[in-house]
Design an enzyme around this catalytic site. Structure first.
Site, mmCIF file in Angstrom:
data_model
loop_
_atom_site.group_PDB
_atom_site.id
_atom_site.type_symbol
_atom_site.label_atom_id
_atom_site.label_comp_id
_atom_site.label_asym_id
_atom_site.label_seq_id
_atom_site.Cartn_x
_atom_site.Cartn_y
_atom_site.Cartn_z
ATOM 1 N N CYS A 163 45.072 -5.685 -13.981
ATOM 2 C CA CYS A 163 44.558 -4.434 -13.394
ATOM 3 C C CYS A 163 43.436 -4.735 -12.382
ATOM 4 C CB CYS A 163 44.031 -3.523 -14.499
ATOM 5 S SG CYS A 163 43.429 -1.932 -13.880
ATOM 6 N N ARG A 213 52.523 -0.069 -9.678
ATOM 7 C CA ARG A 213 53.528 -0.840 -10.420
ATOM 8 C C ARG A 213 53.714 -0.369 -11.858
ATOM 9 N NH1 ARG A 213 50.344 -6.242 -9.287
ATOM 10 N NH2 ARG A 213 48.717 -4.743 -9.864
ATOM 11 N N ASP A 244 47.759 2.382 -10.495
ATOM 12 C CA ASP A 244 48.506 1.247 -9.934
ATOM 13 C C ASP A 244 49.976 1.611 -9.706
ATOM 14 O OD1 ASP A 244 50.056 -1.309 -9.906
ATOM 15 O OD2 ASP A 244 48.057 -2.165 -10.152
ATOM 16 N N CYS A 246 46.872 4.057 -15.380
ATOM 17 C CA CYS A 246 46.225 3.572 -14.160
ATOM 18 C C CYS A 246 47.008 4.066 -12.944
ATOM 19 C CB CYS A 246 46.173 2.045 -14.165
ATOM 20 S SG CYS A 246 45.317 1.353 -12.715
ATOM 21 N N HIS A 304 47.098 -1.900 -18.070
ATOM 22 C CA HIS A 304 48.111 -2.899 -17.699
ATOM 23 C C HIS A 304 47.457 -4.225 -17.337
ATOM 24 C CE1 HIS A 304 47.446 -2.816 -13.262
ATOM 25 N NE2 HIS A 304 46.931 -1.644 -13.570
HETATM 26 ZN ZN LIG Z 1 45.162 -0.839 -12.906
#
Ligand SMILES: [Zn+2]
Length: 206
Positions: free
Chosen positions: A101, A46, A44, A42, A98
């Site tokens: 999400c 993090r 993302d 992803c 994750h």
């Molecule tokens: Zn995500």
């Protein structure tokens, strides 16, 4: 300090420390890459692939998009996949979702004010529809997001396994393995949810 200035300063410090630790490292990497893993994760911020696995530059070939989706008509994903499988000849493809999400949460509802994101998530909504009986029985959206994160990672690996590009690699005897992982933002731990490996040659011949 302005963010981009800080990043450049941090880069100078990192390059200097890396050179001190491994004087041949940059020369070795500049000669070419031979990663053993394609990471599809992803976007993302993090979930940085190399950081959470303690990996080094050169270890992973990486593609990231919102909600770690494998979409056959996505030229970015497919070009990365083709290069990883046919040129770099990676032995493992990891699809890593994750917990928490935002892409998965957004897929549970329409996001008309973000048309590009909304269109992208149609592929994830197919996964939802496939498992709607299980997901709709869960007590709330938080529980649905967490379960859909798991189901999505597995579904993307199954999509990979159905692609002609992957099937061709297996037909050619490549030991390519596909893995669905889920990363937990709360603990920093990875959970292996599913793996697909080529059938043994003896089984193929039978
Ligand atoms: Zn995500």
């Amino acid at each position: 300090m302005e963010v981009v200035k800080r990043l450049i300063l941090e880069n100078r410090a990192w390059a200097s420390e890396t050179l001190a630790r491994d004087p041949e490292g940059f020369a070795r990497l500049s000669a070419g890459q031979a990663p053993a893993v394609l990471w599809i994760g992803c976007s993302d911020s993090r979930v940085p692939a190399e950081l959470i696995t303690n990996a080094e530059p050169g270890d992973f070939f990486v593609h990231r998009n919102i909600a770690n989706l494998v979409v056959e008509h996505d030229p970015s994903l497919m070009s990365v996949l083709q290069y990883a499988v046919e040129v770099l000849k990676v032995d493992n493809i990891i699809v890593c979702g994750h917990r928490g999400c935002g892409g998965v949460r957004a897929a549970l509802a329409r996001v008309p004010d973000l048309p590009h994101v909304d269109a992208r998530l149609d592929s994830l909504r197919q996964v939802y529809r496939h498992h709607c009986r299980e997901l709709d029985a869960l007590p709330d959206d938080d529980a649905r997001v967490e379960r859909l994160v798991e189901l999505n990672a597995v579904a993307q690996v199954e999509r990979l396994a159905a692609l002609p590009l992957i099937r061709q690699a297996w037909d050619n005897g490549r030991p390519l393995q596909l893995h669905a992982w889920v990363y937990d933002l709360h603990t920093g731990l990875l959970d292996q949810r599913h793996s697909i490996a080529p059938a043994p040659a003896s089984a193929l011949a039978a």
